[in-house]
Design an enzyme around this catalytic site. Sequence first.
Site, mmCIF file in Angstrom:
data_model
loop_
_atom_site.group_PDB
_atom_site.id
_atom_site.type_symbol
_atom_site.label_atom_id
_atom_site.label_comp_id
_atom_site.label_asym_id
_atom_site.label_seq_id
_atom_site.Cartn_x
_atom_site.Cartn_y
_atom_site.Cartn_z
ATOM 1 C CE LYS A 6 -4.112 0.387 2.392
ATOM 2 N NZ LYS A 6 -4.748 0.414 3.503
ATOM 3 C CG ASN A 19 -21.899 6.193 12.477
ATOM 4 O OD1 ASN A 19 -22.283 7.351 12.081
ATOM 5 N ND2 ASN A 19 -20.728 5.583 12.284
ATOM 6 N N GLY A 66 -35.637 2.339 1.552
ATOM 7 C CA GLY A 66 -35.022 1.501 0.335
ATOM 8 C C GLY A 66 -34.666 0.273 0.955
ATOM 9 C CB CYS A 87 -19.652 3.102 9.112
ATOM 10 S SG CYS A 87 -17.908 3.603 8.792
ATOM 11 C CG PHE A 133 -29.305 9.719 6.803
ATOM 12 C CD1 PHE A 133 -28.388 10.767 6.516
ATOM 13 C CD2 PHE A 133 -28.619 8.248 7.213
ATOM 14 C CE1 PHE A 133 -27.329 10.558 6.016
ATOM 15 C CE2 PHE A 133 -27.401 8.169 6.607
ATOM 16 C CZ PHE A 133 -26.682 9.386 6.156
ATOM 17 C CG LEU A 134 -36.538 10.980 7.417
ATOM 18 C CD1 LEU A 134 -37.693 11.958 7.689
ATOM 19 C CD2 LEU A 134 -36.746 9.693 8.207
#
Length: 438
Positions: free
Chosen positions: A35, A208, A253, A260, A249-250
Site C-alpha cells: 500500500k 451513527n 430503500g 460503518c 436519512f429518511l
Amino acid sequence: MKLTIIGSGYVGLTTGACFAEVGHHVVCVDNDPKKVETLLAGQIPIYEPGLEAMVKKNVAAKRLRFTTSTEEGVDHGEVLFIAVPTPPQPDGSVDLSFIEKVAREISQYLGSYRVIVDKSTVPVKTGDRVAQTIRRYAKPGVEFDVVSNPEFLREGSAVADLMKPDRIVIGGNSDRALALMQKVYEPFVSPVLVTDINSAELIKHAANSFLALKISYINALSEICETSGADVLKVAEGIGADKRIGRDFLNAGLGYGGSCFPKDIAAFIAISEQMGIPFNLLKEVQRINKRQLDRFLDSIREALWVLKDKKLAVWGIAFKPNTDDVRSSVAADLVEKLVAEGANVSVYDPKAMEKAQGLAFADKITFATSALEAARGTEALIIATEWAEFASVDLAELREVMRTPLIFDGRNLIDPVAAADFGFQYRGIGRGAIEARS
Ligand code: UDX
C-alpha cells in the site's frame, strides 16, 4: 504542525491529506508495504472524489509523505492519530487488537511529549485502555496524553466532510493535549466541541446509531405505506419538513449497508450489553434493516414466480452511490441471493465493477459495460444502489432493450407514473405496485 497518522486506510489517508491541505506536515504510516509503495507512486488504492488530486498536490508540496515505519511516525508527529481498523467479531463486539498493537508500538519509540489520538471508531473507555497500555510499555517517566477525536466522514464525500465538518469533537482530560488539538483544527472553520474522553467516544456510536435508526424508521413506515396505499416519499417529505426531524436519512430503500453502520450498530449493542443495559431499540433497528431486503426479495419472487434461469439485471453493487466500496453492501447481498436461487444476473455499477470482481459469487454473474447493456434481454430490472445516473435513464430506450418490462426499484429512483407510461410494471419501496398503462 507536524502530525502523524498511523493506518492509511479510508479514514487515515483522507485525514492525512486534508491535514496536509491546510498546511500541516503529515506523515502517514501503514504496515502494508504494498500500500505504501502504491501511495508513493502517486496512486490511491480507493475511489474517493477529490482525494487523488489532493494527495498528489501535497506530496509534491512536501507536506505529505508515506512510510511503513512507526518509529519514523512517532519521531515526526507532535500529535499521533491512530486510524487502524476496528473490525467486528462474530458476536458484534469490536476487535481492538489493532489498536492495542499500535499502542504498544508507539510506546516503544516514545521519547518527548506526544498526544496520542484515537481516530478510529472505538467503544467508550478505549482511551483509558490505550493510556494504560502505553504507560505499561513505555520507558518510565515518558510524558504523553490520550485524546479521542472521532471522525464523521462519509465515503464518497469524505474530503468535503473533512474539510468542512458539521462539528469537530475533541475529548480529552488534559489542557496541554487539548490546546495542541485546538491548534491542529485551527485552520478548519467548523465548530469545535470539547468533551471528556468517554463522551467523545460515545458520540460516535450514538450518532451513527441514530442515523441508522432514522433509516429503519422510514423503512418500517414503508411497509405500512405499502399496505395502506400511502406513498413513503410523500410521508418522508411531510415529516422531514419539521426542522426538529429533518429530511436527511429518511430515504426508504433496501436498508443501510457499508463498512460503518452495520458494524457500529452491532458494536453499540454489544457495548451496552457488556454494561448490563441492553440497548434493545437498536436490535429492532437491525431487524427492520434486514427485513427490507427479505421483503424486496419476496416481491421479486412473487412477481416472477420462479427465479431459476430468469435473466435479471441489477443496477448497482456498491453499498451506496459515489463509492466503489462493496463491503457489507445490501446490493451485493441481493445479487448473491438471486444467484443462489438460480437466476442469471447481469450487473452494472458506475464505479464498483472492479471491486465486485472480488466478491465470492463474481464468477457466477455477468459484468455489463453499461446500465443499458446490463438490461438487454432481461426479464426484470432491479435497482439496488441509488446512483444518480440510474434515475435519469431513458425509459423508452430501456423498454426497447428489455425482454419483459418489469422494474423493481429498491431505492425509489424512478418515477412510477413515468415508468407505467412507458409500459413498465413497477414496484418501488413503500409505494405499492403500479401496473403498466400501455
Ligand atoms: C456513515 C456516516 O454517515 C458517517 O458519519 C460515519 O463516519 C460513517 O458511517 P457511510 O458509511 O459512508 O457513512 O455511509 P452513509 O452515506 O451514511 O450511508 C450508509 C448507508 O445507509 C448506505 O447503504 C445508504 O444507501 C443507506 N441510506 C442512507 C439509506 O438507506 N437511506 C438514507 O436515507 C440514507
